[in-house]
Design a protein around this motif. Structure first.
Motif, PDB file in Angstrom:
ATOM      1  N   SER A  22      38.644 100.562  18.136  1.00 45.06           N
ATOM      2  CA  SER A  22      38.765 101.324  19.377  1.00 45.06           C
ATOM      3  C   SER A  22      39.863 102.373  19.273  1.00 45.06           C
ATOM      4  CB  SER A  22      39.062 100.370  20.545  1.00 45.06           C
ATOM      5  OG  SER A  22      39.084 101.058  21.769  1.00 45.06           O
ATOM      6  N   ARG A  23      40.964 102.036  18.591  1.00 42.00           N
ATOM      7  CA  ARG A  23      42.047 103.008  18.417  1.00 42.00           C
ATOM      8  C   ARG A  23      41.572 104.202  17.589  1.00 42.00           C
ATOM      9  NH1 ARG A  23      47.286 103.332  19.256  1.00 42.00           N
ATOM     10  NH2 ARG A  23      47.405 101.185  20.040  1.00 42.00           N
ATOM     11  N   ALA A  24      40.808 103.928  16.547  1.00 41.88           N
ATOM     12  CA  ALA A  24      40.281 105.004  15.698  1.00 41.88           C
ATOM     13  C   ALA A  24      39.259 105.840  16.462  1.00 41.88           C
ATOM     14  CB  ALA A  24      39.650 104.415  14.440  1.00 41.88           C
ATOM     15  N   TYR A  25      38.431 105.166  17.276  1.00 38.53           N
ATOM     16  CA  TYR A  25      37.405 105.877  18.042  1.00 38.53           C
ATOM     17  C   TYR A  25      38.042 106.742  19.125  1.00 38.53           C
ATOM     18  CZ  TYR A  25      32.795 106.633  20.106  1.00 38.53           C
ATOM     19  OH  TYR A  25      31.636 107.201  20.561  1.00 38.53           O
ATOM     20  N   ARG A  26      39.092 106.216  19.773  1.00 37.04           N
ATOM     21  CA  ARG A  26      39.787 106.990  20.806  1.00 37.04           C
ATOM     22  C   ARG A  26      40.381 108.269  20.226  1.00 37.04           C
ATOM     23  NH1 ARG A  26      45.360 104.895  23.593  1.00 37.04           N
ATOM     24  NH2 ARG A  26      45.973 104.961  21.400  1.00 37.04           N
ATOM     25  N   TRP A  27      40.833 108.179  18.980  1.00 38.65           N
ATOM     26  CA  TRP A  27      41.509 109.313  18.350  1.00 38.65           C
ATOM     27  C   TRP A  27      40.596 110.540  18.262  1.00 38.65           C
ATOM     28  CZ3 TRP A  27      43.803 109.260  12.715  1.00 38.65           C
ATOM     29  CH2 TRP A  27      44.795 110.235  12.616  1.00 38.65           C
ATOM     30  N   LYS A  28      39.292 110.287  18.083  1.00 35.88           N
ATOM     31  CA  LYS A  28      38.372 111.418  17.885  1.00 35.88           C
ATOM     32  C   LYS A  28      38.302 112.308  19.127  1.00 35.88           C
ATOM     33  CE  LYS A  28      33.846 109.985  19.566  1.00 35.88           C
ATOM     34  NZ  LYS A  28      32.403 110.033  19.298  1.00 35.88           N
ATOM     35  N   ILE A  60      52.448 107.681  24.169  1.00 34.51           N
ATOM     36  CA  ILE A  60      52.890 107.807  25.566  1.00 34.51           C
ATOM     37  C   ILE A  60      51.945 107.039  26.479  1.00 34.51           C
ATOM     38  CG2 ILE A  60      53.318 109.411  27.462  1.00 34.51           C
ATOM     39  CD1 ILE A  60      53.944 111.530  25.298  1.00 34.51           C
ATOM     40  N   VAL A  61      50.643 107.229  26.278  1.00 36.98           N
ATOM     41  CA  VAL A  61      49.642 106.519  27.089  1.00 36.98           C
ATOM     42  C   VAL A  61      49.772 105.019  26.883  1.00 36.98           C
ATOM     43  CG1 VAL A  61      47.170 106.154  27.437  1.00 36.98           C
ATOM     44  CG2 VAL A  61      48.042 108.472  27.089  1.00 36.98           C
ATOM     45  N   ASP A  62      49.944 104.598  25.625  1.00 33.63           N
ATOM     46  CA  ASP A  62      50.095 103.171  25.325  1.00 33.63           C
ATOM     47  C   ASP A  62      51.332 102.596  26.012  1.00 33.63           C
ATOM     48  OD1 ASP A  62      47.840 103.139  23.763  1.00 33.63           O
ATOM     49  OD2 ASP A  62      48.905 103.398  21.872  1.00 33.63           O
ATOM     50  N   GLU A  89      53.791 117.864  26.832  1.00 32.02           N
ATOM     51  CA  GLU A  89      52.635 118.606  26.340  1.00 32.02           C
ATOM     52  C   GLU A  89      51.551 117.658  25.851  1.00 32.02           C
ATOM     53  OE1 GLU A  89      51.560 122.098  23.056  1.00 32.02           O
ATOM     54  OE2 GLU A  89      53.623 121.400  23.313  1.00 32.02           O
ATOM     55  N   GLY A  90      51.986 116.560  25.214  1.00 34.61           N
ATOM     56  CA  GLY A  90      51.028 115.558  24.744  1.00 34.61           C
ATOM     57  C   GLY A  90      50.252 114.926  25.887  1.00 34.61           C
ATOM     58  N   ILE A  91      50.958 114.606  26.967  1.00 34.22           N
ATOM     59  CA  ILE A  91      50.305 114.025  28.143  1.00 34.22           C
ATOM     60  C   ILE A  91      49.334 115.013  28.774  1.00 34.22           C
ATOM     61  CG2 ILE A  91      50.739 113.402  30.542  1.00 34.22           C
ATOM     62  CD1 ILE A  91      51.100 111.090  28.794  1.00 34.22           C
ATOM     63  N   PHE A 102      42.827 101.489  27.662  1.00 33.93           N
ATOM     64  CA  PHE A 102      42.920 100.177  28.315  1.00 33.93           C
ATOM     65  C   PHE A 102      42.224  99.100  27.482  1.00 33.93           C
ATOM     66  CE2 PHE A 102      44.101 102.624  32.072  1.00 33.93           C
ATOM     67  CZ  PHE A 102      45.038 101.795  32.657  1.00 33.93           C
ATOM     68  N   PHE A 103      41.115  99.468  26.857  1.00 32.80           N
ATOM     69  CA  PHE A 103      40.378  98.508  26.046  1.00 32.80           C
ATOM     70  C   PHE A 103      41.209  98.030  24.858  1.00 32.80           C
ATOM     71  CE2 PHE A 103      37.502  97.314  22.596  1.00 32.80           C
ATOM     72  CZ  PHE A 103      36.724  96.362  23.227  1.00 32.80           C
ATOM     73  N   ILE A 104      41.970  98.944  24.256  1.00 31.73           N
ATOM     74  CA  ILE A 104      42.829  98.587  23.128  1.00 31.73           C
ATOM     75  C   ILE A 104      43.826  97.508  23.540  1.00 31.73           C
ATOM     76  CG2 ILE A 104      44.711  99.453  21.645  1.00 31.73           C
ATOM     77  CD1 ILE A 104      43.141 102.168  21.655  1.00 31.73           C
TER      78      ILE A 104
END
Length: 321
Positions: free
Chosen positions: A62-68, A129-131, A202-204, A221-223
């Motif tokens: 999920s972390r890898a998929y979110r990155w895309k 930041i989100v994490d 800027e990231g947010i 949230f799933f992560i």
């Protein structure tokens, strides 16, 4: 020379902290407790440990998929297996120097997908930041739901309500002083911090502006849900922890997550924090220690195996580039 010394210190200081915690924990255990810990490892139901690790793999995915979603927002189409393998390598690298995996992750994506390092690293900063915000939500829920228990513990340690109020007021005053310094001070260190914070902001905003932001937030949230379930499933590996309530699980999960940053991958700190939190709920020290080491060891072995496999596969799958 200074850079080399700094590099070694970032590795050795967390390592020594972890070893020191292990030594302290070992010396405070009685021979009977040590023997019980050994027995716990022998009689543990490793089916639940394997299930916990399977859930962890889903979290990696999920972390890898979110990155895309973040990379697509910047105009980069990357192969999913490259995203996944670089994430796995980053977990491995984090076991050496805390949070250094983020740098290796961006560097590997630059190497195999030609995504500029600063762009890739910016998306990773936004992720962190989100994490962090989601983790604070866990902390808030955990401490609100366990306020009575925490308060009783503080009373047992002879921490009075008056001292808590004084500490709280002092904290509020210090916060306002910090805000005033932040707004008006022209100190070099403050200016540098403002510059770094602007990058975080800027990231947010990148997350807010991206096309698939709701999918991104869902996976965020799933992560963390997968992390929590990974911890929850593992409690069934030992008979003594299999019936603990979910609120204890949340507190153990929170303090275990915090402990990971104290040493290399939570070495020593993770089992110690789990044993400490569990003891507040009447769970014997040997049981909490056994569970902490069981959970930490299995998670660490998974990170090492996936990281090494990914490190080998990355150049093989990208050899035509």
């Amino acid at each position: 020379m200074k850079k080399q010394i700094g590099k070694w210190l970032t590795i050795l200081i967390p390592l020594f902290i972890g070893i020191g915690i292990i030594y302290y924990q070992y010396t405070t255990l009685t021979p009977d407790e040590i023997e019980k810990i050994k027995i716990s490892f022998e009689k543990a139901n490793y089916y639940y440990i394997l299930l916990s690790l399977l859930i962890a793999c889903v979290g990696y995915w999920s972390r890898a998929y979110r990155w895309k979603f973040a990379l697509n927002h910047l105009g980069y189409e990357t192969k999913f297996y490259n995203n996944f393998f670089t994430v796995c390598v980053s977990y491995l690298v984090n076991l050496t120097v805390p949070r250094s995996g983020e740098i290796s992750r961006a560097a590997l994506l630059k190497k195999y997908e030609n995504v500029p390092f600063d762009k890739a690293f910016g998306t990773i900063v936004a992720e962190r930041i989100v994490d962090l915000l989601i983790f604070f939500l866990f902390v808030f829920i955990g401490f609100v739901s366990q306020f009575d228990k925490i308060y009783q513990f503080l009373l047992s340690q002879h921490v009075s309500l008056q001292s808590l109020i004084i500490t709280g007021c002092a904290g509020i005053i210090m916060f306002f002083i910090f805000i005033l310094i932040w707004i008006y001070a022209e100190w070099e260190i403050i200016l540098k911090l403002k510059k770094k914070l602007s990058g975080l902001v800027e990231g947010i905003t990148t997350v807010y502006k991206m096309k698939d932001k709701w999918k991104y937030i869902f996976h965020s949230f799933f992560i963390w849900f997968s992390y929590l379930m990974m911890f929850y499933v593992a409690i069934f590996a030992l008979p003594e922890t299999s019936e603990i309530s979910f609120d204890i699980v949340i507190m153990g999960f929170i303090f275990g997550s915090l402990a990971v940053g104290f040493s290399n991958g939570g070495l020593g700190a993770y089992p110690f924090s789990i044993a400490l939190i569990f003891s507040l709920y009447g769970i014997p020290k040997d049981v909490g220690t056994a569970f902490g080491w069981l959970a930490w060891t299995s998670q660490t072995v998974l990170a090492i195996l996936l990281g090494l496999i990914s490190y080998v596969l990355l150049p093989l799958l990208n050899r035509n580039k």
